[in-house]
Structures are given as C-alpha cells and as structure tokens.
Design a protein around this motif. Structure first.
Motif, mmCIF file in Angstrom:
data_model
loop_
_atom_site.group_PDB
_atom_site.id
_atom_site.type_symbol
_atom_site.label_atom_id
_atom_site.label_comp_id
_atom_site.label_asym_id
_atom_site.label_seq_id
_atom_site.Cartn_x
_atom_site.Cartn_y
_atom_site.Cartn_z
ATOM 1 N N THR A 150 -4.355 -1.940 -3.509
ATOM 2 C CA THR A 150 -3.100 -2.645 -3.593
ATOM 3 C C THR A 150 -3.365 -3.858 -2.720
ATOM 4 O O THR A 150 -4.430 -4.074 -2.046
ATOM 5 C CB THR A 150 -1.831 -1.835 -3.207
ATOM 6 O OG1 THR A 150 -2.038 -1.829 -1.702
ATOM 7 C CG2 THR A 150 -1.893 -0.541 -3.868
ATOM 8 N N PRO A 151 -2.380 -4.775 -2.813
ATOM 9 C CA PRO A 151 -2.593 -6.025 -1.737
ATOM 10 C C PRO A 151 -2.716 -5.550 -0.313
ATOM 11 O O PRO A 151 -3.568 -6.391 0.391
ATOM 12 C CB PRO A 151 -1.093 -6.827 -1.832
ATOM 13 C CG PRO A 151 -0.742 -6.521 -3.443
ATOM 14 C CD PRO A 151 -1.269 -5.089 -3.620
ATOM 15 N N ARG A 152 -2.414 -4.481 0.205
ATOM 16 C CA ARG A 152 -2.320 -4.329 1.694
ATOM 17 C C ARG A 152 -3.162 -2.977 1.779
ATOM 18 O O ARG A 152 -3.462 -2.741 2.946
ATOM 19 C CB ARG A 152 -1.066 -4.235 2.152
ATOM 20 C CG ARG A 152 -0.378 -5.426 2.281
ATOM 21 C CD ARG A 152 -0.921 -6.705 3.336
ATOM 22 N NE ARG A 152 -0.169 -7.759 3.198
ATOM 23 C CZ ARG A 152 -0.575 -8.994 4.187
ATOM 24 N NH1 ARG A 152 -1.404 -8.675 5.113
ATOM 25 N NH2 ARG A 152 0.217 -9.791 4.203
ATOM 26 N N GLU A 153 -3.237 -1.903 0.751
ATOM 27 C CA GLU A 153 -3.742 -0.566 1.056
ATOM 28 C C GLU A 153 -4.653 -0.364 0.519
ATOM 29 O O GLU A 153 -5.087 -0.756 -0.882
ATOM 30 C CB GLU A 153 -2.549 0.403 0.787
ATOM 31 C CG GLU A 153 -1.205 0.349 1.672
ATOM 32 C CD GLU A 153 -0.514 1.585 1.470
ATOM 33 O OE1 GLU A 153 -0.259 2.314 2.330
ATOM 34 O OE2 GLU A 153 0.328 1.523 0.356
ATOM 35 N N TRP A 154 -5.634 0.875 0.734
ATOM 36 C CA TRP A 154 -6.544 1.543 0.109
ATOM 37 C C TRP A 154 -6.070 2.807 -0.132
ATOM 38 O O TRP A 154 -5.745 3.599 0.718
ATOM 39 C CB TRP A 154 -7.770 1.508 0.877
ATOM 40 C CG TRP A 154 -9.100 2.371 0.677
ATOM 41 C CD1 TRP A 154 -9.304 2.723 -0.679
ATOM 42 C CD2 TRP A 154 -10.052 3.106 1.186
ATOM 43 N NE1 TRP A 154 -10.318 3.656 -0.874
ATOM 44 C CE2 TRP A 154 -10.772 3.782 0.373
ATOM 45 C CE3 TRP A 154 -10.312 2.900 2.715
ATOM 46 C CZ2 TRP A 154 -11.786 4.506 0.821
ATOM 47 C CZ3 TRP A 154 -11.249 3.683 2.986
ATOM 48 C CH2 TRP A 154 -12.061 4.326 2.432
ATOM 49 N N LEU A 155 -5.948 3.348 -1.610
ATOM 50 C CA LEU A 155 -5.514 4.594 -1.791
ATOM 51 C C LEU A 155 -6.405 5.586 -2.397
ATOM 52 O O LEU A 155 -7.089 5.057 -3.309
ATOM 53 C CB LEU A 155 -4.342 4.352 -2.645
ATOM 54 C CG LEU A 155 -2.901 3.377 -2.359
ATOM 55 C CD1 LEU A 155 -1.963 3.478 -3.197
ATOM 56 C CD2 LEU A 155 -2.320 4.015 -1.099
ATOM 57 N N ILE A 156 -6.364 6.916 -2.071
ATOM 58 C CA ILE A 156 -7.323 7.750 -2.892
ATOM 59 C C ILE A 156 -6.380 8.778 -3.039
ATOM 60 O O ILE A 156 -5.440 9.123 -2.596
ATOM 61 C CB ILE A 156 -8.385 8.213 -2.009
ATOM 62 C CG1 ILE A 156 -7.955 8.646 -0.403
ATOM 63 C CG2 ILE A 156 -9.134 6.995 -1.524
ATOM 64 C CD1 ILE A 156 -8.769 9.353 0.490
ATOM 65 N N GLU A 157 -6.757 9.639 -4.201
ATOM 66 C CA GLU A 157 -6.142 10.665 -4.762
ATOM 67 C C GLU A 157 -6.304 11.883 -3.594
ATOM 68 O O GLU A 157 -5.565 12.938 -3.263
ATOM 69 C CB GLU A 157 -6.790 11.403 -5.912
ATOM 70 C CG GLU A 157 -6.173 10.500 -7.092
ATOM 71 C CD GLU A 157 -4.698 10.722 -7.542
ATOM 72 O OE1 GLU A 157 -4.245 11.829 -7.066
ATOM 73 O OE2 GLU A 157 -4.434 10.291 -8.576
#
Length: 263
Positions: free
Chosen positions: A109-116
């Motif tokens: 996202t613009p500010r985050e790194w997301l993982i399942e």
C-alpha cells in the motif's frame, strides 16, 4: 531554465540487499552538488526507502512499489504526491492465482507492506530492506495496493503470473532476481517520473536515469541521459530517441565516472 533531476533505481544499481554499493553515496553527493534533484525510484516498500534515506537529506523524492507511490520530503516529513493502484480485476485475479497455486504473494500500500502469513522468505526480506511486514487478509486491502509482488517457483507458475499482464491497465515486470511485480501500466511507464517532473518543472530531456531491471525500462527510455546498469544493456531499451544519451555501466563506481562528464 528547467530543473534537472536524477531518477535512480536502488537494488542492483545503488545497493545490494542491506548495503550501499561502492560509489553510490558519493554519486548522490555529486548530483546534489551539481544542483540536480535526486529521486530514488525502486520496487522496494515505502518504509524501506524512507528508512535507508533517513540520513541522506539530498534525496528529495521517492517512488516506491516500482513507481506506484511517489513521495516528496518537505519539512523533514514524507508526503504522498501520488498513488496509482493496481487495477482491481488484476489484484483479485493475482490473489486467486496465489491461492490456487500456492504462490507466495505480498501487497504494498502507500505506507505498508502486507503479507498473509510469515515465511522464511518474508522474514529474510526484513533483514535486507529494514521494513517490518504486517500480517493481514490481503483481499481487505485490494483497492489500496500499488503493487502486488509474487514469488513464482517454477516456469509454469511464472507463465501463469505473466498472464496477469493481459488484464487491462496492468503490467507484470521483473524487478530483479525472482521478484515479479504486478503494477499499473501508468506506474510502469515512468516509475514515478510522471509525478516528480511536474513538481520540479522538469522535462524528460533534463532527466538522468539509472536502472538495471525490466521495471526500469519506462524511465530509462524517456530520460535525456540513461545509464543501463549490468545486467541490463541499452539494447534492451530499443530505438534511441533523438538527442538522448544512453550509456552502459558494469558498476556504480563506473556509472559515477561516466556521469561526471555530463553533470
């Protein structure tokens, strides 16, 4: 007179994993002293880029997620200038494909790194990029992703991931090694340059760009002066446009020596 700007890739061009290449920080200093605005344009997360330039005030702009999110440093803070999300149909298909074939997938996202979920690969990545991932249900953030990163393990999986690039408005590009990025077509076209140049009243003829991977092609093809870092070569960029200068460099130090003639 238009402002001059340098759009510089990071991994493979200025850094390897968690360390700057010899000559990289000196190159940034050279550009700054020459009055050239410096932007780092990378496939990395926003958090990673802001971390590595915390003590490098000469870097004024960042384009993370292969150009999807563009930030400007003002008053010591990073402000989002532009965020271009991946087309929703491409995100939905990418997440479904990852589930169907067991392909590891990350969302930016613009500010985050997301993982399942955590994996050896994601844990190892943190050490290289200095940005902590957050676990989440990726589908809940599908409208916010500027980039979906997939890690196919076989040629068959790679071919399936490449098919995502057939979805309208989406592009699949390699950003180095086995990193496969799903981004918007418009983000790929300039890797952040479309937002950075207007902010500086700059034109593409005033741009110096450097990169080493498929996700750098857009900014390299448009720049007035482009440096293709090994393994990328200028032949990969196709026909040269009138007046543009294109150079090959094997190392960051060599690129610095070549650019000294022009800045």
């Amino acid at each position: 007179m238009n402002e001059r700007v340098a759009l510089l890739d990071v991994d493979g061009t200025l850094r390897v994993k968690d360390a700057w290449n010899p000559g990289a920080l000196e190159l940034i200093d050279d550009l700054h002293r020459a009055g050239i605005h410096v932007a780092l344009c990378s496939g990395r997360t926003t958090g990673s880029l802001t971390s590595i330039v915390k003590d490098i005030p000469h870097v004024e702009f960042l384009a993370s997620s292969s150009g999807a999110t563009v930030l400007q440093r003002r008053d010591g803070q990073w402000h989002v200038l532009q965020h271009t999300p991946v087309p929703r149909p491409a995100v939905d298909r990418a997440l479904a494909l990852a589930t169907e074939q067991g392909i590891e997938v990350w969302g930016f996202t613009p500010r985050e790194w997301l993982i399942e979920r955590w994996s050896p690969r994601s844990r190892n990545e943190i050490r290289h990029i200095n940005d902590e991932a957050r676990t989440a249900t990726l589908a809940e953030f599908a409208d916010d992703f500027g980039k979906i990163l997939l890690l196919p393990r076989t040629q068959r999986e790679e071919a399936a991931v490449r098919e995502l690039g057939r979805i309208k408005g989406a592009v699949v590009v390699n950003s180095g090694g086995d990193y496969t990025d799903l981004i918007s077509e418009s983000a790929h076209e300039t890797k952040g340059g479309a937002a950075i140049l207007p902010a500086l009243n700059a034109e593409w003829d005033d741009v110096i760009s450097m990169g080493d991977s498929e996700n750098d092609h857009g900014m390299l093809q448009r720049a007035g002066l482009a440096v293709c870092m090994a393994p990328l070569t200028l032949e990969a960029l196709g026909e040269n446009r009138d007046g543009a200068i294109r150079l090959n460099a094997a190392t960051t130090e060599q690129a610095r020596e070549l650019l000294a003639r022009y800045i």
